[in-house]
Structure formats: C-alpha cells, structure tokens
Write a protein that holds these residues in place. Sequence first.
Motif, short mmCIF file in Angstrom:
data_model
loop_
_atom_site.label_atom_id
_atom_site.label_comp_id
_atom_site.label_asym_id
_atom_site.label_seq_id
_atom_site.Cartn_x
_atom_site.Cartn_y
_atom_site.Cartn_z
N ALA A 135 0.60 -1.23 -0.14
CA ALA A 135 -0.25 -0.08 -0.29
C ALA A 135 0.78 1.09 0.09
N PHE A 136 0.25 2.29 -0.66
CA PHE A 136 1.58 3.30 -0.90
C PHE A 136 0.97 4.26 0.44
N ALA A 137 0.65 3.92 1.48
CA ALA A 137 0.74 4.25 3.12
C ALA A 137 1.11 2.78 3.95
N THR A 138 1.64 2.81 3.59
CA THR A 138 2.88 1.08 3.88
C THR A 138 4.12 1.75 4.05
N THR A 139 4.52 2.09 5.79
CA THR A 139 6.00 2.84 5.66
C THR A 139 7.41 1.10 5.84
N GLN A 140 8.91 1.71 5.94
CA GLN A 140 9.61 0.88 6.47
C GLN A 140 9.76 0.14 7.66
N ASP A 141 9.21 0.60 8.66
CA ASP A 141 8.90 0.44 9.88
C ASP A 141 7.31 -0.52 10.23
N ARG A 142 6.59 0.05 8.87
CA ARG A 142 5.82 -1.21 9.26
C ARG A 142 6.24 -2.21 8.71
N LEU A 143 6.63 -2.04 7.38
CA LEU A 143 7.15 -3.54 6.86
C LEU A 143 8.13 -4.23 8.18
N VAL A 144 8.47 -4.29 8.52
CA VAL A 144 9.92 -5.05 9.44
C VAL A 144 9.30 -5.70 10.22
N GLU A 145 7.66 -4.37 10.99
CA GLU A 145 6.76 -4.79 11.69
C GLU A 145 6.77 -5.97 11.41
N ALA A 146 6.02 -6.31 10.34
CA ALA A 146 4.50 -7.55 9.78
C ALA A 146 6.18 -8.72 9.54
N PHE A 147 7.14 -8.46 9.07
CA PHE A 147 7.80 -9.65 8.59
C PHE A 147 8.76 -9.76 9.91
N SER A 148 9.07 -8.74 10.99
CA SER A 148 9.78 -9.53 12.62
C SER A 148 8.88 -11.06 13.18
N LYS A 149 7.91 -11.27 12.75
CA LYS A 149 6.99 -12.28 13.89
C LYS A 149 8.08 -13.38 12.94
N PHE A 150 8.99 -13.02 12.08
CA PHE A 150 9.06 -14.05 11.21
C PHE A 150 10.51 -14.18 11.64
N GLY A 151 11.16 -13.38 12.14
CA GLY A 151 12.36 -13.64 12.32
C GLY A 151 13.67 -12.12 12.76
N GLN A 152 14.80 -11.97 12.43
CA GLN A 152 15.88 -10.67 12.51
C GLN A 152 15.96 -10.29 11.06
N VAL A 153 14.77 -9.18 11.00
CA VAL A 153 15.25 -7.77 9.77
C VAL A 153 16.46 -7.68 9.63
N GLU A 154 17.12 -6.92 8.43
CA GLU A 154 18.04 -6.64 8.55
C GLU A 154 17.88 -5.15 7.88
N GLU A 155 17.22 -5.18 7.08
CA GLU A 155 16.69 -4.35 5.92
C GLU A 155 15.31 -3.94 5.65
N ALA A 156 14.64 -3.22 5.40
CA ALA A 156 13.21 -3.10 4.96
C ALA A 156 13.46 -1.91 4.25
N LYS A 157 12.72 -2.02 2.55
CA LYS A 157 13.82 -0.67 1.79
C LYS A 157 12.34 -0.89 0.83
N ILE A 158 11.70 -0.06 1.15
CA ILE A 158 9.82 0.03 0.16
C ILE A 158 10.91 1.56 -1.16
N ILE A 159 10.19 0.85 -2.04
CA ILE A 159 11.09 1.84 -3.87
C ILE A 159 9.82 3.00 -3.72
N MET A 160 10.78 4.24 -4.08
CA MET A 160 9.67 5.46 -3.99
C MET A 160 9.88 5.96 -5.48
N ASP A 161 9.08 6.42 -5.69
CA ASP A 161 8.30 7.82 -7.18
C ASP A 161 8.93 8.86 -6.97
N ARG A 162 10.33 9.37 -7.61
CA ARG A 162 11.01 10.26 -6.07
C ARG A 162 9.41 11.65 -6.82
N VAL A 163 9.11 11.27 -8.18
CA VAL A 163 8.10 12.91 -8.74
C VAL A 163 6.98 12.55 -7.82
N LYS A 164 6.13 11.41 -7.78
CA LYS A 164 5.19 11.76 -6.87
C LYS A 164 5.10 11.89 -5.58
#
Length: 128
Positions: A43-72
């Motif tokens: 979702a466009f409103a999802t942040t990297q912190d929220r992505l880490v939170e969602a995936f951290s229940k499976f183990g240690q997340v080293e990095e989560a990166k959401i690719i951004m559109d620079r124009v929009k």
Amino acid sequence: MAATRRISNMFFKLVSSPNPVVSPARLIFHRGLASTLFVKGIAFATTQDRLVEAFSKFGQVEEAKIIMDRVKNRSKGYGYVTFAVEEDARKALIDMNGKLLDGRVVFVDMARTRRKVADSVPKARAPP
C-alpha cells in the motif's frame, strides 16, 4: 563444481524424501540463494517501519526498503526485505505470500540478483 554437486545432492534429498510433493519455494531456498525477499502490492501508505514490523514475526529483519517514486513522492508499491537467516526468509515467503498488509494483498517472492548490464547487453558501436 563443488557447489553444483552440493545443490544436486540437496535436490535429490528433497525429491526422494517420503513426502514427494516439494513446493517450488523450498527448491529455491535449498539452492542456497540469499535471504532477500521481493514484496509487491505494498500500500502507498505503508512505511518501512511497518514492513519491518510485519515481517519481524518470522525472524530478525536486517533491512526493509520500499522503493519510492521521486516525482510523486510516494511508494511505487514494491520493496525488499532482507533477513539475517535464510530459514526465517523461507518462513516469511511461505506465510506472507497472498496475505493482507495495510488493506492490500502483498505477494512475496525471492529477490533476483542483479545482472551486470555490461555483460548481458552488447555495446552499440558507431560506424567507422
């Protein structure tokens, strides 16, 4: 050569196990690929912190990166999650694929390694 032998031995063990049905995800992970997952449908409103939170229940997340559109100045709808342990990435791939995250269904797959453009594309040459 040794890596090929190791991969073929793992494949043989998987296929000849008592449970002959082996998911493609298990085959990918047993080839010894990295523990980075590609996540699309974010979702466009999802942040990297929220992505880490969602995936951290499976183990240690080293990095989560959401690719951004620079124009929009918003998310392009996909990103990458890197785990410390490959086993944790396998669990996340199997469990999070097709699940809801912030109101949207996300699809999870193994991240592909980047190809070197110089090796794969021949260079165009100008006429003499």
